[in-house]
Design a protein around this motif. Structure first.
Motif, PDB file in Angstrom:
ATOM      1  N   ASP A  35      37.456   5.514  -6.321  1.00  0.00           N
ATOM      2  CA  ASP A  35      38.327   6.652  -5.996  1.00  0.00           C
ATOM      3  C   ASP A  35      38.652   7.479  -7.238  1.00  0.00           C
ATOM      4  O   ASP A  35      38.657   8.713  -7.198  1.00  0.00           O
ATOM      5  CB  ASP A  35      39.623   6.166  -5.335  1.00  0.00           C
ATOM      6  N   ASN A  38      35.530   9.457  -8.178  1.00  0.00           N
ATOM      7  CA  ASN A  38      35.391  10.605  -7.271  1.00  0.00           C
ATOM      8  C   ASN A  38      36.371  11.716  -7.645  1.00  0.00           C
ATOM      9  O   ASN A  38      36.005  12.895  -7.642  1.00  0.00           O
ATOM     10  CB  ASN A  38      35.596  10.178  -5.821  1.00  0.00           C
ATOM     11  N   ALA A  39      37.605  11.341  -7.985  1.00  0.00           N
ATOM     12  CA  ALA A  39      38.609  12.332  -8.372  1.00  0.00           C
ATOM     13  C   ALA A  39      38.193  13.040  -9.669  1.00  0.00           C
ATOM     14  O   ALA A  39      38.349  14.261  -9.797  1.00  0.00           O
ATOM     15  CB  ALA A  39      39.973  11.669  -8.543  1.00  0.00           C
ATOM     16  N   GLN A  41      35.146  13.507 -10.689  1.00  0.00           N
ATOM     17  CA  GLN A  41      34.009  14.379 -10.389  1.00  0.00           C
ATOM     18  C   GLN A  41      34.444  15.632  -9.639  1.00  0.00           C
ATOM     19  O   GLN A  41      33.932  16.719  -9.883  1.00  0.00           O
ATOM     20  CB  GLN A  41      32.958  13.614  -9.584  1.00  0.00           C
ATOM     21  N   GLU A  42      35.380  15.486  -8.705  1.00  0.00           N
ATOM     22  CA  GLU A  42      35.815  16.617  -7.887  1.00  0.00           C
ATOM     23  C   GLU A  42      36.723  17.582  -8.639  1.00  0.00           C
ATOM     24  O   GLU A  42      36.648  18.793  -8.440  1.00  0.00           O
ATOM     25  CB  GLU A  42      36.527  16.097  -6.633  1.00  0.00           C
ATOM     26  N   ASP A  43      37.607  17.041  -9.477  1.00  0.00           N
ATOM     27  CA  ASP A  43      38.561  17.873 -10.203  1.00  0.00           C
ATOM     28  C   ASP A  43      38.671  17.346 -11.636  1.00  0.00           C
ATOM     29  O   ASP A  43      39.640  16.679 -11.982  1.00  0.00           O
ATOM     30  CB  ASP A  43      39.926  17.852  -9.499  1.00  0.00           C
ATOM     31  N   PRO A  44      37.649  17.633 -12.470  1.00  0.00           N
ATOM     32  CA  PRO A  44      37.636  17.058 -13.815  1.00  0.00           C
ATOM     33  C   PRO A  44      38.808  17.537 -14.664  1.00  0.00           C
ATOM     34  O   PRO A  44      39.093  18.739 -14.703  1.00  0.00           O
ATOM     35  CB  PRO A  44      36.308  17.515 -14.412  1.00  0.00           C
ATOM     36  N   GLN A  49      36.041  18.191 -18.934  1.00  0.00           N
ATOM     37  CA  GLN A  49      35.387  19.501 -18.973  1.00  0.00           C
ATOM     38  C   GLN A  49      34.903  19.827 -20.389  1.00  0.00           C
ATOM     39  O   GLN A  49      33.788  20.305 -20.573  1.00  0.00           O
ATOM     40  CB  GLN A  49      36.340  20.583 -18.490  1.00  0.00           C
TER      41      GLN A  49
END
Length: 130
Positions: A35, A38-39, A41-44, A49
């Motif tokens: 989880d 995934n977090a 990857q979705e909202d680095p 960044q």
């Protein structure tokens, strides 16, 4: 209640395409759940960044940015992680080893295409054999 799968920081860094040693201590020293990955990857977050944009980069990312193989990096004597600025400098004024490795990589890709087209042609004819 199900427990989320966890992974070592090394595995998570590889999946994120970052150099583990350059990640913040809280990432390097813990475990990462599926989880959490995934977090990321979705909202680095900002640190992720910046690492992805500026480096230092892991070997696989360096090789891809330079258009060569991981083995090509070794043959070129590249042992330390490179930043995006260093990679751009190499691409702007490529040393002989990089020119040679890029040509080798282009030849490998061309051969793979040729074999795939040959195999597709054989399959279309119904031959399928080698």
């Amino acid at each position: 209640m199900t427990q989320s799968q966890s992974m070592k920081p090394e595995t998570a860094a590889k999946k994120l395409g970052i150099l583990l040693e350059a990640a913040p201590p809280e990432f390097r020293e813990g475990v990462v759940t599926r989880d959490e990955l995934n977090a990321l990857q979705e909202d680095p977050p900002e640190w992720l960044q910046v690492l992805r944009r500026e480096g230092p980069h892991p070997r696989s990312v360096m090789a891809a940015k330079l258009g060569i193989s991981n083995s090509g990096l070794a043959r070129g004597g590249v042992t330390d992680p490179l930043t995006t600025v260093e990679i751009r400098a190499l691409l702007a004024a490529p040393p002989q080893w990089l020119v040679r490795e890029r040509a080798t990589q282009a030849a490998v890709r061309a051969e793979k295409r040729r074999v795939a087209e040959r195999d597709a042609g054989r399959a279309a004819k119904g031959g399928g054999g080698v």
